[in-house]
Design an enzyme around this catalytic site. Sequence first.
Site: not given
Ligand code: IMP
Ligand code: MG
Length: 182
Positions: A154, A46, A133, A167, A105, A101-102
């Site tokens: 999302f 991402g 987020k 992407r 969340d 990081e992208d």
């Molecule tokens: P976390 O471990 O819940 O913080 O998730 C992080 C990863 O989940 C990010 O690096 C993304 O790859 C993916 N992710 C979380 N939210 C989204 C979203 O809204 N769109 C696309 N990918 C997401």
């Molecule tokens: Mg990712």
Amino acid sequence: MEPSHPDILRIILTEEQIRSRVAELGAQISGDYAGEPVLLVAVLRGATLFVADLAREITTPVELDFMAVSSYGSSTKSSGVVRILKDLDEGIEGRHVLVVEDILDSGLTLKYLLRNLASRKPLSLEVVTLLSKQGKQRVPIDCKYVGFEVPDEFVVGYGLDYAELYRNLPYLGVLKPEVYSE
Ligand code: IMP
Ligand code: MG
């Protein structure tokens, strides 16, 4: 602005908004590292578009490496299970490391990654995330640079995918609900 893709409900960040914020982040990072080399560790897949643009906005010497961790698969909920799929190609001991990081969340992915990288004894370890987020972090993450706070929806585009698609959209948008239910 009208979405150029039929699956996108609405645009939340335009190409121009992203470009100007990435330039600001690059300037801030350049100032903070003050000429010291920094290793950008981009999290696949991402963060690839973001790191490509960010690297060009940083004036301090930049090196690039990549890591891949498992997170969502094709679902839109965090599994909480993190696994290294591809490790760094080089050691990071004694180097300034900036994880790119992208989106932040739940924070579970970054928490795991930071603990793992910290054990390799970098000189410094910071995080830049394009998106965070609002109100979603289940674990506290010390993220020095945040591009934008986004609502708990999302989002796709500018590197972020749903089932590996979208992407390549130059903007960040929210998918139409019917795309998930198909
Ligand atoms: P976390 O471990 O819940 O913080 O998730 C992080 C990863 O989940 C990010 O690096 C993304 O790859 C993916 N992710 C979380 N939210 C989204 C979203 O809204 N769109 C696309 N990918 C997401
Ligand atoms: Mg990712």
